[in-house]
Design a protein around this motif. Sequence first.
Motif, mmCIF file in Angstrom:
data_model
loop_
_atom_site.group_PDB
_atom_site.id
_atom_site.type_symbol
_atom_site.label_atom_id
_atom_site.label_comp_id
_atom_site.label_asym_id
_atom_site.label_seq_id
_atom_site.Cartn_x
_atom_site.Cartn_y
_atom_site.Cartn_z
ATOM 1 N N ALA A 46 0.844 -1.200 0.000
ATOM 2 C CA ALA A 46 0.000 0.000 0.000
ATOM 3 C C ALA A 46 0.871 1.239 0.000
ATOM 4 O O ALA A 46 1.716 1.417 0.893
ATOM 5 C CB ALA A 46 -0.914 0.005 1.220
ATOM 6 N N THR A 48 0.712 4.942 0.723
ATOM 7 C CA THR A 48 -0.174 5.828 1.474
ATOM 8 C C THR A 48 0.356 7.259 1.432
ATOM 9 O O THR A 48 1.429 7.526 0.902
ATOM 10 C CB THR A 48 -0.289 5.357 2.930
ATOM 11 O OG1 THR A 48 1.008 5.448 3.558
ATOM 12 C CG2 THR A 48 -0.791 3.927 3.002
ATOM 13 N N VAL A 54 -5.131 5.955 -1.272
ATOM 14 C CA VAL A 54 -4.162 4.848 -1.244
ATOM 15 C C VAL A 54 -4.113 4.164 -2.605
ATOM 16 O O VAL A 54 -5.148 3.947 -3.254
ATOM 17 C CB VAL A 54 -4.556 3.827 -0.159
ATOM 18 C CG1 VAL A 54 -3.659 2.608 -0.202
ATOM 19 C CG2 VAL A 54 -4.515 4.485 1.217
ATOM 20 N N LEU A 74 -4.705 -2.165 6.267
ATOM 21 C CA LEU A 74 -4.887 -0.763 5.895
ATOM 22 C C LEU A 74 -5.099 0.101 7.138
ATOM 23 O O LEU A 74 -4.579 1.225 7.230
ATOM 24 C CB LEU A 74 -6.067 -0.627 4.940
ATOM 25 C CG LEU A 74 -5.833 -1.127 3.517
ATOM 26 C CD1 LEU A 74 -7.153 -1.203 2.755
ATOM 27 C CD2 LEU A 74 -4.849 -0.223 2.769
ATOM 28 N N ALA A 79 -5.296 3.913 7.204
ATOM 29 C CA ALA A 79 -6.238 4.076 6.101
ATOM 30 C C ALA A 79 -7.373 3.081 6.265
ATOM 31 O O ALA A 79 -7.384 2.249 7.169
ATOM 32 C CB ALA A 79 -5.532 3.874 4.758
ATOM 33 N N ASP A 83 -10.546 4.202 1.372
ATOM 34 C CA ASP A 83 -9.505 5.156 0.970
ATOM 35 C C ASP A 83 -8.699 4.673 -0.233
ATOM 36 O O ASP A 83 -7.876 5.427 -0.768
ATOM 37 C CB ASP A 83 -8.534 5.409 2.137
ATOM 38 C CG ASP A 83 -9.196 6.075 3.320
ATOM 39 O OD1 ASP A 83 -10.090 6.913 3.092
ATOM 40 O OD2 ASP A 83 -8.825 5.752 4.471
#
Length: 343
Positions: A46, A48, A54, A74, A79, A83
Amino acid sequence: MIVTGTAQHRAWQQRVLPPVEQVRPGLWSIPVPIPDNPLRYTISYAFTGEDDGVLLVDPGWDSPAGRAALASGLSAAGAAVGDVAGVVVTHVHPDHHGLSGWLRDQGAWIGMHPAEAATLPSRLWSGRRPEQDRAWLRRHGVPAADVSGLVVSPERMRGLLSMAEPDRVIEDGDLLPLTRRSVRAVWTPGHTPGHLCLHDAAAGVLLTGDHLLPRISPTVAVHPANEGDPLTPYLESLEQTGKFAAEEALPAHEYRFRGIDARATAMISHHGDRNREILRALDDQGAATAWEIAAALTWSRGWDSLRGLMRRMALGETLAHLHHLETVGAVRRGDEEPTRWAR
């Protein structure tokens, strides 16, 4: 090769899920379980801290446990599922692409290489009849008594036919749509025709998907819907990957490592050894079918212990080597049925 994902490595040895980790500022690894599979999990990544949300790479296998693990990972990264603005898949195998459709339902777009989109099961397998699959197996020398155990049934494929189509294509050299970092797509065909690695030069990492793993060799195989030569481009891709020697490898399975060049060289050597083993088998047998050749090769569990899908995969891998050896002029295939190969 040097193991850098020490917590991941310990988890692999202990047969448990590794922890969620921030491997670089704004780059997180999130393990997503694969039900009833020796690979155990896919490592999703991910990105971010982006203005648009994301960006997620390889969200993993779609299952209740997978959805929960991804949501939890997440959350650890600050997140939520909602997102996720975009999903990039290195390739469309269900342990990588399975959760993409669920994320699109939450508002995310999906991106992949165009050659990968062309291999989605809905394009290759929809409408394909079991009789066609049986004919393909017989053509490559599978005995009549073994065909029924190897054929891909519509029931087996049905769950894969609904995997999501892409919203956008990502070509070799494209920058991903990120606002705070430059991540470039590197096309690495072989494991699949449109497999992508992702290079973040500033962070010093290469997300390798299944193209390059620290411990195992990814499957490179011929399939009924793709009778080409996947091994030759895979070997060429490994040569190109070796140029990222300074980077840390972030694979989709197992654990992070350094020594991309050494690992790529080892994989090239592994396939060279297999090519030589096939040539020795042909010297011993004379003209032989791919099935007969596969039965004469060394397999980690032994040929006699392989059953069903595992034998089919062994046949596909053997065919990939035969097609490569034909490309380089080391073997030739006959015109008879079943197909026989010779030096």
